[in-house]
Motif scaffolding. Structure first.
Motif, PDB file in Angstrom:
ATOM      1  N   ARG A 201       0.833  -1.012   0.121  1.00 23.79           N
ATOM      2  CA  ARG A 201       0.238   0.057  -0.041  1.00 23.79           C
ATOM      3  C   ARG A 201       0.878   1.406  -0.114  1.00 23.79           C
ATOM      4  NH1 ARG A 201      -3.998  -0.972   4.917  1.00 23.79           N
ATOM      5  NH2 ARG A 201      -2.970   1.097   5.357  1.00 23.79           N
ATOM      6  N   VAL A 202       2.260   1.092  -0.063  1.00 25.90           N
ATOM      7  CA  VAL A 202       2.884   2.159   0.224  1.00 25.90           C
ATOM      8  C   VAL A 202       3.000   3.097  -1.202  1.00 25.90           C
ATOM      9  CG1 VAL A 202       5.390   3.377   0.565  1.00 25.90           C
ATOM     10  CG2 VAL A 202       4.713   1.251   1.935  1.00 25.90           C
ATOM     11  N   PRO A 203       2.769   4.353  -1.148  1.00 25.94           N
ATOM     12  CA  PRO A 203       2.478   5.072  -2.262  1.00 25.94           C
ATOM     13  C   PRO A 203       3.842   5.234  -3.076  1.00 25.94           C
ATOM     14  CG  PRO A 203       2.081   6.576  -0.619  1.00 25.94           C
ATOM     15  CD  PRO A 203       2.398   5.172  -0.257  1.00 25.94           C
ATOM     16  N   PRO A 204       4.017   5.303  -4.509  1.00 25.41           N
ATOM     17  CA  PRO A 204       5.355   5.646  -4.985  1.00 25.41           C
ATOM     18  C   PRO A 204       6.153   6.845  -4.684  1.00 25.41           C
ATOM     19  CG  PRO A 204       3.671   4.921  -6.655  1.00 25.41           C
ATOM     20  CD  PRO A 204       3.042   4.860  -5.312  1.00 25.41           C
ATOM     21  N   LYS A 205       7.355   7.033  -4.198  1.00 27.44           N
ATOM     22  CA  LYS A 205       7.850   7.983  -4.171  1.00 27.44           C
ATOM     23  C   LYS A 205       7.766   9.371  -5.088  1.00 27.44           C
ATOM     24  CE  LYS A 205      12.189   6.376  -5.230  1.00 27.44           C
ATOM     25  NZ  LYS A 205      13.732   6.088  -4.767  1.00 27.44           N
ATOM     26  N   GLU A 206       7.544   8.904  -6.160  1.00 28.36           N
ATOM     27  CA  GLU A 206       7.670   9.841  -7.440  1.00 28.36           C
ATOM     28  C   GLU A 206       6.144  10.465  -7.377  1.00 28.36           C
ATOM     29  OE1 GLU A 206      10.410   6.746  -8.349  1.00 28.36           O
ATOM     30  OE2 GLU A 206       8.076   6.734  -7.764  1.00 28.36           O
ATOM     31  N   ASP A 207       5.000   9.684  -6.730  1.00 30.95           N
ATOM     32  CA  ASP A 207       3.845  10.446  -6.659  1.00 30.95           C
ATOM     33  C   ASP A 207       3.462  11.162  -5.431  1.00 30.95           C
ATOM     34  OD1 ASP A 207       3.359   9.455  -9.164  1.00 30.95           O
ATOM     35  OD2 ASP A 207       2.361   7.419  -8.388  1.00 30.95           O
ATOM     36  N   THR A 208       3.964  10.648  -4.203  1.00 34.64           N
ATOM     37  CA  THR A 208       3.893  10.956  -3.071  1.00 34.64           C
ATOM     38  C   THR A 208       5.253  11.332  -2.193  1.00 34.64           C
ATOM     39  OG1 THR A 208       1.853   9.992  -2.662  1.00 34.64           O
ATOM     40  CG2 THR A 208       2.794  10.578  -0.811  1.00 34.64           C
ATOM     41  N   PRO A 209       5.927  12.488  -2.239  1.00 35.24           N
ATOM     42  CA  PRO A 209       6.984  12.697  -1.888  1.00 35.24           C
ATOM     43  C   PRO A 209       7.134  12.486  -0.337  1.00 35.24           C
ATOM     44  CG  PRO A 209       6.061  14.865  -2.379  1.00 35.24           C
ATOM     45  CD  PRO A 209       5.049  13.683  -2.732  1.00 35.24           C
ATOM     46  N   PRO A 210       8.382  12.528   0.299  1.00 33.25           N
ATOM     47  CA  PRO A 210       8.585  12.487   1.706  1.00 33.25           C
ATOM     48  C   PRO A 210       7.666  13.611   2.693  1.00 33.25           C
ATOM     49  CG  PRO A 210      10.513  11.759   0.818  1.00 33.25           C
ATOM     50  CD  PRO A 210       9.584  12.178  -0.345  1.00 33.25           C
ATOM     51  N   LEU A 211       7.355  13.246   3.620  1.00 36.93           N
ATOM     52  CA  LEU A 211       6.600  14.390   4.444  1.00 36.93           C
ATOM     53  C   LEU A 211       7.497  15.116   5.184  1.00 36.93           C
ATOM     54  CD1 LEU A 211       3.987  12.107   6.320  1.00 36.93           C
ATOM     55  CD2 LEU A 211       3.631  13.411   4.291  1.00 36.93           C
ATOM     56  N   PRO A 212       7.355  16.425   5.192  1.00 35.63           N
ATOM     57  CA  PRO A 212       8.305  17.477   5.977  1.00 35.63           C
ATOM     58  C   PRO A 212       8.606  16.891   7.356  1.00 35.63           C
ATOM     59  CG  PRO A 212       6.348  18.643   4.982  1.00 35.63           C
ATOM     60  CD  PRO A 212       6.014  17.207   4.871  1.00 35.63           C
ATOM     61  N   THR A 276      -0.563   4.139   6.926  1.00 35.05           N
ATOM     62  CA  THR A 276       0.639   4.040   5.971  1.00 35.05           C
ATOM     63  C   THR A 276       1.136   5.240   5.492  1.00 35.05           C
ATOM     64  OG1 THR A 276      -0.558   2.218   4.932  1.00 35.05           O
ATOM     65  CG2 THR A 276       1.094   2.944   3.768  1.00 35.05           C
ATOM     66  N   LEU A 277       2.399   5.584   5.906  1.00 32.11           N
ATOM     67  CA  LEU A 277       3.162   6.728   5.573  1.00 32.11           C
ATOM     68  C   LEU A 277       3.966   6.645   4.301  1.00 32.11           C
ATOM     69  CD1 LEU A 277       4.471   7.690   9.155  1.00 32.11           C
ATOM     70  CD2 LEU A 277       2.429   8.468   7.921  1.00 32.11           C
ATOM     71  N   PRO A 278       4.322   7.680   3.702  1.00 28.24           N
ATOM     72  CA  PRO A 278       5.045   7.330   2.358  1.00 28.24           C
ATOM     73  C   PRO A 278       6.715   7.197   2.825  1.00 28.24           C
ATOM     74  CG  PRO A 278       4.423   9.802   2.851  1.00 28.24           C
ATOM     75  CD  PRO A 278       3.577   9.091   3.773  1.00 28.24           C
ATOM     76  N   VAL A 279       7.592   6.932   2.005  1.00 30.19           N
ATOM     77  CA  VAL A 279       8.747   6.640   2.348  1.00 30.19           C
ATOM     78  C   VAL A 279       9.493   8.169   2.942  1.00 30.19           C
ATOM     79  CG1 VAL A 279       9.296   4.685   0.923  1.00 30.19           C
ATOM     80  CG2 VAL A 279       9.719   7.005   0.016  1.00 30.19           C
ATOM     81  N   PRO A 280      10.249   7.945   3.960  1.00 30.77           N
ATOM     82  CA  PRO A 280      10.951   9.183   4.625  1.00 30.77           C
ATOM     83  C   PRO A 280      12.169  10.053   3.658  1.00 30.77           C
ATOM     84  CG  PRO A 280      11.540   7.438   5.701  1.00 30.77           C
ATOM     85  CD  PRO A 280      10.940   6.743   4.672  1.00 30.77           C
ATOM     86  N   GLY A 281      12.225   9.117   2.464  1.00 33.35           N
ATOM     87  CA  GLY A 281      13.469   9.782   1.738  1.00 33.35           C
ATOM     88  C   GLY A 281      13.574   9.316   0.387  1.00 33.35           C
TER      89      GLY A 281
END
Length: 443
Positions: A201-212, A276-281
């Motif tokens: 379920r992790v969104p692709p990092k290209e679509d959902t960038p890391p959170l601030p 589910t959080l997006p990747v942190p980096g």
């Protein structure tokens, strides 16, 4: 049984062992019984007693207070010379050693005019009252007046005990430890399955960038930081396992560790699944999504993503330090400081590697410390093991399992250490054995 004031250091050590306070044997082994009765709160404000436990001697002082009362009762029963005069009952309530009911002997009696008054025997009263004031356990001797009745109340014979008192205060119960281990392993397996599910379920990092993240704004990523974190983690876990193997009550300590770490990973399953959080980096290289949700192959090593809230590395680092500090000797304060420093460096390296958000580490630290402190508070306070309307800790969902693991543990664990039985047998087998020859065989 001798009076407490006549005790030697050996008697004091034996009494401490009976009370489950073996950690005080080294510090108080040279005291006499009279010195033991004179202990006060001020004696625990400075070494060596201040280094034994963290409760300020509260448990020991409560036992000493009980011992003072028992000694006072015995002094009144035995009279001023330490024994009852002429074999008669001492003032107050006396014990005849019979387990059954016995008649009550009154010290005032009836005379027929031909001699001194003879004792008058009447059935014993349940409440200990007969024609006079209520006297209990020898107290109230000052209330004695001419003509008062003195009652001999039978108590259980010395040495008689109920079946529940035959159980040691700190039973090993390895079967319960095995149940706690099975619980921990089940939670670990469930966590692995949940990581695979969340990975899908992790969104692709290209679509959902890391959170601030504020920490990421302050510190740039260091590739070596996560390796340092794992090396520190392995060192702390290894130190804790060695300490656990050397602890005398390793069964009780082990089931506490298994329950706490299993529960922490069970909570982690919940937090990972619901959010589910997006990747942190952007440096993350997540394994390809797989239909079966495995995300792993037998021959390859793929990085799973999504197991962020909260950090499992933080759980292991923090929990290892907490158990090391709690179950290692107080005099090893320098070792505690080193472990605390290593734990802090490990947590910092997790963030420095940008492998977890700051909130992941904060939540993991909070949940781990709170569960550890709550469990040990409940385990060390016998009143919290009795469900009641005012015992709010009995409302946690795992309270029943807690009672199963801790119901028979009747006191805080002393910091005592010994080699495991298998290692002791191995060392004993390697020692040379000698037999003494009979005199007739000697030349």
């Amino acid at each position: 049984m001798r009076k407490v004031s006549d005790w030697t250091g050996e008697d004091v050590v034996h009494w401490l062992g009976d009370q489950g306070l073996q950690e005080y044997c080294d510090s108080l082994g040279s005291l006499s019984g009279r010195a033991l009765l004179g202990l006060s709160q001020s004696d625990f404000a400075s070494p060596p007693l201040s280094l034994v436990t963290s409760d300020g001697g509260k448990q020991l002082l409560e036992c000493v207070q009980t011992l003072r009362i028992q000694n006072h009762i015995r002094a009144h029963q035995d009279g001023p010379n330490g024994h009852a005069p002429n074999g008669t009952a001492a003032p107050g309530v006396s014990v005849n050693g019979d387990a059954g009911h016995a008649p009550a002997t009154l010290h005032h009696g009836v005379s027929n005019g031909n001699g001194p008054p003879k004792p008058k025997t009447l059935p014993a009263q349940r409440n200990g009252i007969r024609d006079g004031p209520l006297l209990a356990n020898g107290f109230g001797a000052d209330l004695r007046q001419e003509g008062d009745a003195w009652i001999r109340i039978p108590l259980p014979a010395p040495g008689a005990s109920s079946p529940s008192s035959l159980r040691p205060p700190l039973p090993e119960e390895w079967g319960r430890t095995g149940v706690a281990l099975a619980y921990a392993l089940t939670c670990f397996v469930l966590t692995s399955v949940m990581i695979s599910v969340v990975h899908e379920r992790v969104p692709p990092k290209e679509d959902t960038p890391p959170l601030p993240d504020k920490f990421f704004d302050w510190f740039d990523r260091k590739e070596w930081a996560f390796l340092v974190c794992e090396v520190i983690g392995l060192g702390l876990v290894a130190s804790w396992l060695i300490l656990w193997a050397l602890h005398k009550h390793r069964s009780i300590v082990g089931r506490r560790f298994f329950f706490i770490i299993g529960t922490l990973y069970l909570y982690r399953c919940v937090t990972m699944y619901i959010t589910t959080l997006p990747v942190p980096g952007l440096h993350f290289r997540c394994a390809p999504k797989m239909m079966a949700g495995g995300g792993l192959t037998i021959t390859g090593s793929h990085h799973m993503c999504g197991d962020y809230l909260y950090s499992g590395h933080t759980v292991l680092l923090t929990l290892s330090y907490l158990f090391i500090k709690e179950y290692s000797p107080r005099r090893m304060w320098w070792f505690h400081c080193v472990c605390w420093l290593l734990c802090g460096v490990g947590l910092f390296c997790i963030l420095l590697a940008h492998d977890h958000y700051s909130i992941d580490v904060v939540v993991a630290y909070y949940v781990t410390t709170q569960l550890f402190w709550l469990y040990h508070t409940m385990a060390n306070q016998q009143v919290l093991k009795a469900p009641s309307q005012n015992n709010f800790v009995s409302r946690v969902w795992w309270y029943g399992f807690f009672l199963y693991l801790e119901a028979h543990v009747q006191s805080p664990l002393p910091r005592l250490y010994q080699l495991p039985p298998s290692l002791r047998r191995l060392m004993a087998r390697g020692q040379a054995r000698y037999s003494r020859l009979a005199d007739s065989q000697c030349p």
